[in-house]
Enzyme design. Structure first.
Site, PDB file in Angstrom:
ATOM      1  N   GLU A  39     -29.667  13.504 -62.255  1.00 44.90           N
ATOM      2  CA  GLU A  39     -30.554  13.608 -63.675  1.00 44.90           C
ATOM      3  C   GLU A  39     -29.669  12.403 -64.626  1.00 44.90           C
ATOM      4  O   GLU A  39     -28.565  12.712 -64.794  1.00 44.90           O
ATOM      5  CB  GLU A  39     -30.765  14.902 -64.207  1.00 44.90           C
ATOM      6  CG  GLU A  39     -31.681  15.688 -63.412  1.00 44.90           C
ATOM      7  CD  GLU A  39     -31.206  17.199 -63.435  1.00 44.90           C
ATOM      8  OE1 GLU A  39     -32.243  17.995 -63.164  1.00 44.90           O
ATOM      9  OE2 GLU A  39     -30.212  17.669 -64.036  1.00 44.90           O
ATOM     10  N   GLU A  70     -33.778  20.416 -59.183  1.00 44.49           N
ATOM     11  CA  GLU A  70     -32.405  20.570 -58.817  1.00 44.49           C
ATOM     12  C   GLU A  70     -32.500  21.237 -57.371  1.00 44.49           C
ATOM     13  O   GLU A  70     -31.984  20.726 -56.407  1.00 44.49           O
ATOM     14  CB  GLU A  70     -31.587  21.366 -59.725  1.00 44.49           C
ATOM     15  CG  GLU A  70     -31.128  20.693 -60.968  1.00 44.49           C
ATOM     16  CD  GLU A  70     -32.133  20.947 -62.033  1.00 44.49           C
ATOM     17  OE1 GLU A  70     -32.782  21.572 -62.094  1.00 44.49           O
ATOM     18  OE2 GLU A  70     -31.623  20.645 -63.271  1.00 44.49           O
ATOM     19  N   PHE A  93     -24.840  20.079 -65.378  1.00 41.48           N
ATOM     20  CA  PHE A  93     -23.883  21.234 -65.887  1.00 41.48           C
ATOM     21  C   PHE A  93     -23.697  22.310 -64.616  1.00 41.48           C
ATOM     22  O   PHE A  93     -24.744  22.575 -63.905  1.00 41.48           O
ATOM     23  CB  PHE A  93     -24.584  21.957 -67.078  1.00 41.48           C
ATOM     24  CG  PHE A  93     -24.620  21.083 -68.138  1.00 41.48           C
ATOM     25  CD1 PHE A  93     -23.735  21.354 -69.206  1.00 41.48           C
ATOM     26  CD2 PHE A  93     -25.664  20.245 -68.380  1.00 41.48           C
ATOM     27  CE1 PHE A  93     -23.751  20.691 -70.535  1.00 41.48           C
ATOM     28  CE2 PHE A  93     -25.675  19.518 -69.710  1.00 41.48           C
ATOM     29  CZ  PHE A  93     -24.753  19.563 -70.734  1.00 41.48           C
ATOM     30  N   ASP A  95     -23.431  25.189 -65.097  1.00 37.73           N
ATOM     31  CA  ASP A  95     -24.299  26.625 -65.356  1.00 37.73           C
ATOM     32  C   ASP A  95     -25.688  26.279 -64.795  1.00 37.73           C
ATOM     33  O   ASP A  95     -26.441  27.173 -64.876  1.00 37.73           O
ATOM     34  CB  ASP A  95     -24.474  26.214 -67.023  1.00 37.73           C
ATOM     35  CG  ASP A  95     -23.097  26.100 -67.843  1.00 37.73           C
ATOM     36  OD1 ASP A  95     -22.686  26.974 -68.527  1.00 37.73           O
ATOM     37  OD2 ASP A  95     -22.443  24.852 -67.649  1.00 37.73           O
ATOM     38  N   PHE A  96     -26.130  25.234 -64.541  1.00 42.50           N
ATOM     39  CA  PHE A  96     -27.492  24.983 -64.239  1.00 42.50           C
ATOM     40  C   PHE A  96     -27.775  25.301 -62.642  1.00 42.50           C
ATOM     41  O   PHE A  96     -28.632  25.394 -61.931  1.00 42.50           O
ATOM     42  CB  PHE A  96     -27.781  23.413 -64.172  1.00 42.50           C
ATOM     43  CG  PHE A  96     -28.122  23.297 -65.638  1.00 42.50           C
ATOM     44  CD1 PHE A  96     -27.803  24.106 -66.768  1.00 42.50           C
ATOM     45  CD2 PHE A  96     -28.671  21.889 -65.906  1.00 42.50           C
ATOM     46  CE1 PHE A  96     -27.870  23.578 -68.048  1.00 42.50           C
ATOM     47  CE2 PHE A  96     -28.634  21.354 -67.250  1.00 42.50           C
ATOM     48  CZ  PHE A  96     -28.327  22.209 -68.254  1.00 42.50           C
ATOM     49  N   HIS A 139     -24.211  26.200 -71.462  1.00 39.69           N
ATOM     50  CA  HIS A 139     -23.803  24.944 -71.325  1.00 39.69           C
ATOM     51  C   HIS A 139     -22.180  24.778 -71.231  1.00 39.69           C
ATOM     52  O   HIS A 139     -21.842  23.626 -71.545  1.00 39.69           O
ATOM     53  CB  HIS A 139     -24.366  24.153 -72.168  1.00 39.69           C
ATOM     54  CG  HIS A 139     -25.868  23.616 -72.040  1.00 39.69           C
ATOM     55  ND1 HIS A 139     -26.758  24.553 -72.376  1.00 39.69           N
ATOM     56  CD2 HIS A 139     -26.784  22.541 -72.006  1.00 39.69           C
ATOM     57  CE1 HIS A 139     -28.124  23.799 -72.370  1.00 39.69           C
ATOM     58  NE2 HIS A 139     -27.955  23.113 -71.814  1.00 39.69           N
TER      59      HIS A 139
END
Lengths: 342, 332
Positions: A39, A70, A93, A95-96, A139
């Site tokens: 991205e 993703e 990130f 986190d994702f 994040h």
């Protein structure tokens, strides 16, 4: 054992992001099968500059901006890698990962094993980690432990531009999936100033840093501080302050979590007798516990005292005083070093 | 609707000023009175006000990372929301959530900073309403960049098969950070996603708050009557960067030049004048909005910073006791 050493002599200093990009560009020039997908990696150049400038050299066919999907694009990286290509895929990130974890830990990580070695997945999953910029709990995580815990992925965590370049070359050339976790604060982004440490001399030519070789970033005799990523620099700052008090700390930068160079850690602890492990990931069930357990298993007698400095088990808060409270800093490291020397 | 639109707009402009304080001329995310990233929604107001006009406090709204206009339209406490954005102790989340993670249970408002991930919880709120025989509905907002996410598509499916009272609202500002819609989906009308789930889908062009109002009236009415989910896509315009500090070098100049022309607020004012409101009345609505915003910002800036020790609280509603909690600082 890795020896303490100065970065290779060169006048050319790069930020960590420039060093990573240089390695990627070299690999792409040398091998048509290498491409980048993620991205905002093309027109934007990566939110954290991890792909800055690559679009100009390689075009949209090889620096691919993709939909915010993703599961699909990380899984597509796995599929392309199984066909023998060498994708570098960015998860914006770490986190994702929850959005797409199946593709990471069931497909990317396990297909080699489940195929009895019949399939390999030569893919780099690049992702940003770390807090220290008040972006709150979704994040700011540094999920080293999660990725290192699940088998099948090599996990790389550079702390300097020099290491970032060499480790990226190794990652792209590796025949296995490599998770390359870079700390946002180290990248040298304009809007998020880095500390002085990560900008180092970087040789122009390509070079590899083997996985599983920790680097002694500072030699010392009184205590071993084992860490990685941003906290290498905080540990070095702490070591300088402690030197004024007559405490001589050795700072070991793990550089890769999988494979883990426990030998270098052990040799250092056998010299100092005291171990402090510092990690920006959560304290429980993570890197700090793993290092201490591995040292204890190998040579319990070498350990006179142990401390760990890590993110307490709380989601990362937003407000500055709250985030500062939970994020380990140089003062926390100094306190831990003093404590094991008491 | 106009009042909420101008409140949201003034709020975004004032937050921008506050956010940039200390961050200029060289942008440094660590400086200034507002921590972290800031995603502003100026230009998105019609999607918020046109839908939320139909909602009561017991109706649930989940918002994405660009939430302020929706929060204002839903009736979130403006002062406490502002204190949260400034990271203060009396903020909605005691300074723990920040601007992407606003929670106001009084009006059933929640946020997620991760794309499309507010959709499943909205489906859950609708499921609870159905199980309890309440006539509450749930609305899930997301951007056009999120319409390719599994979480969104799975939510449409679950809401459809369970016949749940949910309205999905796509705010189509055409940009997912640096990616224009045309490069991430072959469906120019995102509301077509609804047809795969046999639910009604409508697209509102031209950022028209009245058309949004009317479409939402149908969708919310349908949900309240037990007739299941709907999808609305609203064309909006992102007047600012994806986040503050985004120079938008990827965005064509001609598009940027058109933004004022496309601004929904002057167009709404024209509509109000045409309906007979005089300038004085419009001015007084604007003044009231300005006053409300200034009051919230002044109040928020006066609020105390959180006590660092509070970082360890609220991990659990029912915290475990014992040495493990003490070890991580959890029991003081």
């Amino acid at each position: 054992m890795a020896k303490a050493r100065e970065p290779e002599q060169t006048d050319r200093e790069l930020t960590m992001s420039r060093a990573m990009v240089e390695a990627i560009a070299t690999e792409m020039r040398d091998d048509e099968e290498v491409f980048v997908m993620g991205e905002d990696v093309a027109d934007y150049g990566g939110i954290f500059d991890s792909t800055e400038g690559l679009l100009e050299g390689f075009g949209h066919e090889r620096i691919m901006d993709v939909p915010i999907s993703e599961t699909s694009f990380i899984g597509a990286g796995v599929g392309a890698a199984q066909q023998g290509m060498r994708p570098i895929v960015e998860l914006m990130f770490s986190d994702f990962f929850g959005v797409c974890m199946d593709q990471i830990y069931n497909q990317m990580a396990k297909n080699t094993y489940m195929s009895g070695g019949g399939v390999s997945v030569p893919m780099v999953l690049m992702t940003a980690v770390g807090g220290d910029y008040n972006d709150a709990a979704q994040h700011s995580q540094t999920l080293y432990g999660t990725f290192a815990h699940l088998p099948g992925m090599k996990v790389v965590v550079p702390s300097t531009a020099h290491d970032a370049k060499g480790l990226m070359h190794s990652a792209v050339r590796d025949d296995d999936p490599v998770v390359y976790m870079f700390h946002k604060r180290l990248m040298g982004i304009g809007w998020m100033p880095a500390p002085d440490g990560p900008k180092t001399g970087v040789p122009e030519g390509d070079y590899t840093i083997p996985f599983g070789e920790a680097d002694v970033k500072r030699e010392g005799s009184d205590v071993t501080v084992v860490t990685l990523g941003l906290h290498v620099h905080r540990a070095l700052d702490a070591a300088e302050s402690l030197a004024d008090e007559g405490l001589d700390a050795e700072v070991v930068d793990l550089r890769t979590l999988v494979p883990l160079d426990i030998e270098t850690v052990l040799e250092s602890v056998q010299k100092t007798g005291r171990l402090v492990v510092v990690d920006e990931d959560y304290r429980s069930f993570g890197v700090t516990g793993e290092i201490i357990a591995s040292v204890a298993e190998s040579d319990l007698d070498a350990l006179d005292a142990v401390e760990r400095v890590a993110m307490p088990d709380v989601p990362i808060p937003y407000a500055r005083p709250l985030e500062k409270e939970v994020q380990p800093d140089a003062t926390d490291i100094e306190e831990a070093v003093r404590s094991v020397n008491e | 609707m106009y009042s909420d639109m101008v409140t949201a707009r003034h709020y975004e402009e004032r937050l921008q000023e506050e956010y940039l304080e200390g961050k200029q001329p060289k942008f440094d995310i660590s400086a200034g009175p507002i921590p972290g990233e800031l995603h502003l929604a100026a230009g998105h107001e019609p999607a918020a006000v046109g839908v939320c006009q139909h909602l009561e406090d017991e109706d649930t709204v989940t918002a994405p990372h660009r939430p302020h206009h929706i929060a204002i339209a839903k009736g979130v406490d403006l002062k406490r929301m502002t204190a949260e954005i400034f990271g203060r102790e009396t903020g909605l989340s005691k300074g723990k959530g920040g601007h992407m993670h606003l929670f106001d249970p009084e009006v059933n408002f929640a946020c997620s900073g991760i794309i499309a991930q507010g959709a499943p919880p909205a489906v859950g709120a609708a499921l609870a309403a159905k199980k309890r025989n309440s006539d509450a509905v749930a609305v899930s907002y997301l951007g056009e960049g999120a319409i390719n996410q599994g979480g969104f598509l799975e939510s449409l499916n679950l809401a459809a098969v369970q016949n749940l009272p949910v309205v999905f609202v796509i705010e189509d500002n055409d940009w997912a950070i640096s990616m224009p819609k045309g490069r991430v989906t072959d469906v120019s009308d995102g509301s077509q996603r609804a047809s795969g789930f046999e639910m009604p889908g409508e697209r509102i062009d031209h950022n028209d708050p009245v058309a949004v109002y009317e479409a939402a009236e149908r969708a919310v009415g349908r949900a309240r009557a037990g007739n299941g989910p709907s999808l609305i896509e609203v064309q909006v315009h992102r007047r600012m960067g994806h986040f503050m500090g985004d120079a938008q070098g990827y965005r064509p100049d001609e598009e940027m030049e058109k933004l004022d022309e496309l601004d929904p607020i002057p167009r709404m004012e024209e509509r109000l004048r045409a309906a007979g409101l005089d300038d004085e009345r419009i001015e007084s609505l604007r003044d009231a909005a300005t006053e409300r915003v200034e009051e919230a910002i002044d109040w928020a800036k006066d609020q105390p910073q959180p006590d660092p020790e509070d970082a360890y609280e609220d991990v659990f509603t029912n915290p475990p006791e014992g040495p493990a909690a003490a070890e991580t600082g959890g029991d003081d």
